[in-house]
Structure formats: structure tokens, C-alpha cells
Write a protein that holds these residues in place. Structure first.
Motif, PDB file in Angstrom:
ATOM      1  N   VAL A   4       0.853  -1.176   0.000  1.00 37.77           N
ATOM      2  CA  VAL A   4       0.000   0.000   0.000  1.00 37.77           C
ATOM      3  C   VAL A   4       0.891   1.227   0.000  1.00 37.77           C
ATOM      4  N   VAL A   5       0.611   2.139  -0.927  1.00 39.82           N
ATOM      5  CA  VAL A   5       1.385   3.372  -1.036  1.00 39.82           C
ATOM      6  C   VAL A   5       0.424   4.538  -0.917  1.00 39.82           C
ATOM      7  N   ARG A   6       0.756   5.463  -0.020  1.00 41.25           N
ATOM      8  CA  ARG A   6      -0.088   6.645   0.164  1.00 41.25           C
ATOM      9  C   ARG A   6       0.533   7.818  -0.584  1.00 41.25           C
ATOM     10  N   THR A   7      -0.332   8.531  -1.338  1.00 42.67           N
ATOM     11  CA  THR A   7       0.151   9.674  -2.102  1.00 42.67           C
ATOM     12  C   THR A   7      -0.680  10.909  -1.762  1.00 42.67           C
ATOM     13  N   ARG A   8      -0.125  12.064  -2.064  1.00 44.63           N
ATOM     14  CA  ARG A   8      -0.857  13.305  -1.833  1.00 44.63           C
ATOM     15  C   ARG A   8      -1.635  13.732  -3.078  1.00 44.63           C
ATOM     16  N   THR A   9      -1.236  13.251  -4.226  1.00 46.54           N
ATOM     17  CA  THR A   9      -1.902  13.604  -5.484  1.00 46.54           C
ATOM     18  C   THR A   9      -2.593  12.366  -6.048  1.00 46.54           C
ATOM     19  N   PRO A  11      -3.333   8.926  -7.458  1.00 53.37           N
ATOM     20  CA  PRO A  11      -2.498   7.734  -7.331  1.00 53.37           C
ATOM     21  C   PRO A  11      -2.090   7.106  -8.656  1.00 53.37           C
ATOM     22  N   TYR A  14       1.628   7.545  -9.941  1.00 53.25           N
ATOM     23  CA  TYR A  14       2.756   6.916  -9.262  1.00 53.25           C
ATOM     24  C   TYR A  14       2.894   5.429  -9.568  1.00 53.25           C
ATOM     25  N   THR A  36      -6.213   1.273  -7.135  1.00 50.26           N
ATOM     26  CA  THR A  36      -6.308   2.345  -6.145  1.00 50.26           C
ATOM     27  C   THR A  36      -7.221   1.875  -5.012  1.00 50.26           C
ATOM     28  N   MET A  37      -7.129   2.538  -3.880  1.00 50.78           N
ATOM     29  CA  MET A  37      -7.963   2.169  -2.738  1.00 50.78           C
ATOM     30  C   MET A  37      -9.435   2.433  -3.044  1.00 50.78           C
ATOM     31  N   GLU A  38      -9.704   3.441  -3.852  1.00 51.64           N
ATOM     32  CA  GLU A  38     -11.090   3.707  -4.252  1.00 51.64           C
ATOM     33  C   GLU A  38     -11.665   2.524  -5.028  1.00 51.64           C
TER      34      GLU A  38
END
Length: 106
Positions: A4-9, A11, A14, A36-38
Motif C-alpha cells: 500500500v502506497v499513500r500519495t498526496r496527489t 495515485p 505513481y 487504487t484504494m477507491e
């Protein structure tokens, strides 16, 4: 294995970078699926979405139907009270126009 990778913009931008980083860290394991998590949340709750919308629509319909019913009862009740009071006022003022049953009630 899941990563799992968290991004600010967004996803999606990346994915290539994360695939390259994982290829350097674990060269013997290929990256097969990137989601994506969505997407994961939408897939897990998708089977319950239609029954939830159907139940919400039924509840809204029941609420509207009960409001219309209550408004109808109040309207009928106020109309019958007005008619009854007008009849009693007329009968008290002009007793000869009353019905026989109203004399028996008094």
C-alpha cells in the motif's frame, strides 16, 4: 503480497514509479495488479449498493406517503370541525331549521 502506497496527489501517476521501486527491492516477484484504494472499496461494497439504494428509495417513498396522509387527515379534521361548528351555530340561531335528531341529542 500486498503493498500500500499513500500519495498526496492522484495515485495513477505513481504506478510506474512504484513498479520500478518494487522491481529493485524484490526483483524475483513481478507486479501483477495495481489498484487504487477507491477501486478496492468500490469492488467490496458494490454488491450492497443496489439493495441500499432500493431500501433508501422505499424509505423516502414511505416518508412522502405518510406526510401526504397526515396532511389529508388534518385537512379533513379541520374541515369537519368547521362544518360542525357552522351547523351548531345555525341550529342555535334558527332552531326551526334543525333536524329532529339534533334536538334529541340536546
Amino acid at each position: 503480497m500486498s503493498v500500500v502506497v499513500r500519495t498526496r496527489t492522484a495515485p495513477g501517476t505513481y504506478t510506474v514509479l512504484v513498479k520500478k521501486a518494487l522491481a529493485e527491492f524484490l526483483p524475483d516477484r513481478p507486479v501483477s495488479t495495481v489498484e487504487t484504494m477507491e477501486d478496492i472499496v468500490r469492488d467490496s461494497t458494490g454488491s450492497r449498493r443496489f439493495p441500499m439504494l432500493l431500501l433508501s428509495g422505499s424509505a423516502l417513498f414511505a416518508l412522502v406517503l405518510s406526510a401526504v396522509g397526515i396532511a389529508g387527515v388534518v385537512s379533513f379534521s379541520s374541515r369537519s370541525v368547521r362544518a360542525k361548528s357552522a351547523f351548531e351555530w345555525r341550529s342555535a340561531r334558527e332552531p326551526w331549521t334543525c333536524c329532529a335528531w339534533s334536538w334529541a341529542k340536546r
